[in-house]
Design a protein around this motif. Structure first.
Motif, PDB file in Angstrom:
ATOM      1  N   ILE A 104       5.111 -44.491   9.577  1.00 11.52           N
ATOM      2  CA  ILE A 104       5.491 -43.492  10.675  1.00 11.52           C
ATOM      3  C   ILE A 104       6.841 -42.970   9.968  1.00 11.52           C
ATOM      4  CG2 ILE A 104       5.670 -42.741  12.808  1.00 11.52           C
ATOM      5  CD1 ILE A 104       2.866 -43.489  11.912  1.00 11.52           C
TER       6      ILE A 104
ATOM      7  N   ILE B 262       6.442 -37.691  11.598  1.00  9.40           N
ATOM      8  CA  ILE B 262       5.396 -38.137  12.351  1.00  9.40           C
ATOM      9  C   ILE B 262       5.769 -38.641  13.884  1.00  9.40           C
ATOM     10  CG2 ILE B 262       3.523 -39.607  12.404  1.00  9.40           C
ATOM     11  CD1 ILE B 262       3.633 -39.555   9.346  1.00  9.40           C
TER      12      ILE B 262
ATOM     13  N   GLY C 257       6.247 -35.576  16.072  1.00 12.43           N
ATOM     14  CA  GLY C 257       4.926 -34.996  16.732  1.00 12.43           C
ATOM     15  C   GLY C 257       5.066 -33.695  17.157  1.00 12.43           C
TER      16      GLY C 257
ATOM     17  N   ALA D  36      -2.598 -33.423  14.786  1.00 11.99           N
ATOM     18  CA  ALA D  36      -2.406 -35.032  14.707  1.00 11.99           C
ATOM     19  C   ALA D  36      -2.286 -35.305  13.432  1.00 11.99           C
ATOM     20  CB  ALA D  36      -3.259 -35.791  15.702  1.00 11.99           C
ATOM     21  N   MET D  37      -1.610 -36.149  12.940  1.00 13.78           N
ATOM     22  CA  MET D  37      -1.722 -36.845  11.574  1.00 13.78           C
ATOM     23  C   MET D  37      -2.667 -37.812  11.338  1.00 13.78           C
ATOM     24  SD  MET D  37      -0.064 -36.879   8.535  1.00 13.78           S
ATOM     25  CE  MET D  37       1.394 -36.084   8.882  1.00 13.78           C
ATOM     26  N   TRP D  38      -3.697 -37.697  10.432  1.00 17.47           N
ATOM     27  CA  TRP D  38      -4.745 -38.773  10.195  1.00 17.47           C
ATOM     28  C   TRP D  38      -4.289 -39.635   8.846  1.00 17.47           C
ATOM     29  CZ3 TRP D  38      -9.167 -39.320  12.335  1.00 17.47           C
ATOM     30  CH2 TRP D  38     -10.214 -40.074  11.701  1.00 17.47           C
ATOM     31  N   ILE D  39      -4.064 -40.990   9.538  1.00 17.89           N
ATOM     32  CA  ILE D  39      -3.361 -41.784   8.526  1.00 17.89           C
ATOM     33  C   ILE D  39      -4.278 -42.987   8.110  1.00 17.89           C
ATOM     34  CG2 ILE D  39      -1.661 -43.628   8.634  1.00 17.89           C
ATOM     35  CD1 ILE D  39      -0.232 -42.057  10.920  1.00 17.89           C
TER      36      ILE D  39
ATOM     37  N   ARG E 113      -4.683 -46.157  17.813  1.00 20.37           N
ATOM     38  CA  ARG E 113      -3.443 -46.916  17.165  1.00 20.37           C
ATOM     39  C   ARG E 113      -3.444 -48.635  17.902  1.00 20.37           C
ATOM     40  NH1 ARG E 113       2.509 -45.132  18.435  1.00 20.37           N
ATOM     41  NH2 ARG E 113       2.407 -45.133  20.586  1.00 20.37           N
TER      42      ARG E 113
ATOM     43  N   CYS F  92      -8.416 -33.343  14.483  1.00 17.05           N
ATOM     44  CA  CYS F  92      -6.647 -33.486  14.348  1.00 17.05           C
ATOM     45  C   CYS F  92      -6.157 -32.259  15.246  1.00 17.05           C
ATOM     46  CB  CYS F  92      -6.425 -33.632  13.192  1.00 17.05           C
ATOM     47  SG  CYS F  92      -6.564 -35.351  12.703  1.00 17.05           S
TER      48      CYS F  92
ATOM     49  N   ASP G  38      -0.733 -37.870  18.581  1.00 22.41           N
ATOM     50  CA  ASP G  38      -0.196 -37.145  17.407  1.00 22.41           C
ATOM     51  C   ASP G  38      -0.541 -37.857  16.037  1.00 22.41           C
ATOM     52  OD1 ASP G  38       1.259 -39.486  17.713  1.00 22.41           O
ATOM     53  OD2 ASP G  38       3.120 -38.917  17.814  1.00 22.41           O
ATOM     54  N   ARG G  39      -1.138 -39.010  16.069  1.00 26.90           N
ATOM     55  CA  ARG G  39      -1.686 -39.486  14.801  1.00 26.90           C
ATOM     56  C   ARG G  39      -2.999 -40.515  15.150  1.00 26.90           C
ATOM     57  NH1 ARG G  39       3.294 -43.724  15.815  1.00 26.90           N
ATOM     58  NH2 ARG G  39       4.114 -41.696  16.919  1.00 26.90           N
TER      59      ARG G  39
ATOM     60  N   TYR H  19      -5.059 -43.523  13.261  1.00 23.86           N
ATOM     61  CA  TYR H  19      -5.079 -44.555  12.196  1.00 23.86           C
ATOM     62  C   TYR H  19      -6.709 -44.814  11.801  1.00 23.86           C
ATOM     63  CZ  TYR H  19      -0.209 -46.086  13.335  1.00 23.86           C
ATOM     64  OH  TYR H  19       1.088 -45.802  13.379  1.00 23.86           O
TER      65      TYR H  19
END
Length: 304
Positions: free
Chosen positions: A116, A120, A123, A131-134, A203, A242, A276-277, A279
């Motif tokens: 992160i 990120i 956000g 949103a960030m796809w991680i 997450r 996202c 915002d993300r 996992y």
């Protein structure tokens, strides 16, 4: 197997050590803090102690969970993070490959936090449109604090020792499983259980699942050789969600779990307005053969 578990008095160690013992392993727990799951009180920074434990206990596998963590940033200086997270990891790796060592696998407890960046982390407030796809392909990695930087450095040491010595090493980037309040508690009026329940969407995992992931990694390490996995509850979301997640997360959640609002309302709980993300733990499912037993669906079942 004879297994050395560092950080054995910690939240993960307290669950992992008994789990390994139940499987019939001989476990040596190492931690600076005494506890019922710790046999030896000491630090991974003490190279002589590490050498003694690896050699005299005939250690065949190492689970390195000891670390200075993000909350310690407020109480410990940067050199302490480097000493424990970097030098401590190096001590264990060097003793694992030293002449006469019986160690044939190494599992390193890392963190999704190192993935992160500040961008990120900011956000939506930082202008993110989705949103960030991680997943494990994310890069370049730009850790935003000394915790992330030192864990990233320790991962690189693991990669190097696998390359140079062919020591089978599995890195587990665990999402949140600690019991303390965290830095998203401010996102809703309620915190504690409500915040943690929400995070199982994207997450978080239980400490029991974190321990099971380490058991799976110990088993698979020789066949894998070297690999890195995100360990988190499987998200119900897809990358297509996202954009909407960052502007109206409750609407997205309701599509997957139509009755979640009713269950939340009974407790006075709320969903994060924005996520915002996310996992993606599918690589662990596909290559490590591990899937968390507790996810958001199970959390809702418990509310029912």
């Amino acid at each position: 197997m004879n297994i050395l578990v560092t950080g054995s008095s910690g939240w993960l160690g307290q669950t992992l050590v008994p789990r390994l013992v139940r499987d019939g392993h001989k476990v040596v727990g190492l931690d600076p803090e005494p506890g019922p799951t710790t046999e030896v009180v000491g630090s991974v920074v003490d190279r002589a102690l590490v050498r003694h434990l690896v050699r005299d206990h005939g250690i065949e596998a190492i689970v390195h969970a000891a670390a200075r963590h993000k909350p310690h940033i407020e109480t410990h200086d940067n050199s302490e993070f480097v000493a424990v997270n970097v030098q401590g990891t190096l001590n264990l790796l060097e003793e694992a490959v030293a002449p006469g060592s019986k160690v044939d696998r190494f599992v390193f407890t890392s963190t999704t936090s190192l993935m992160i960046s500040q961008k990120i982390r900011d956000g939506k407030a930082g202008g993110a449109k989705q949103a960030m796809w991680i997943d494990e392909t994310l890069g370049p990695l730009e850790p935003r604090n000394i915790y992330g930087v030192t864990k990233r450095a320790a991962e690189e040491l693991c990669r190097l020792f696998n390359h140079l010595h062919k020591l089978p090493i599995v890195i587990l980037r665990t999402a949140r499983f600690f019991p303390e309040e965290d830095d998203m508690a401010h996102a809703i009026e309620q915190s504690g259980d409500n915040t943690k329940a929400n995070e199982f969407l994207f997450r978080r995992l239980s400490v029991e699942d974190a321990a099971e992931a380490h058991v799976a990694a110990l088993h698979k390490a020789p066949a894998l050789g070297f690999d890195t996995f995100i360990i988190s509850a499987m998200t119900p979301f897809s990358p297509d969600d996202c954009r909407e997640l960052i502007v109206d997360a409750p609407k997205v959640v309701e599509r997957y779990f139509p009755d979640y609002r009713e269950l939340y309302d009974r407790r006075g709980w709320t969903m994060f307005a924005s996520i915002d993300r996310v996992y993606d733990a599918s690589k662990a499912r596909d290559r490590l053969g591990f899937t968390c037993g507790t996810g958001f669906a199970e959390i809702l079942d418990s509310l029912r």
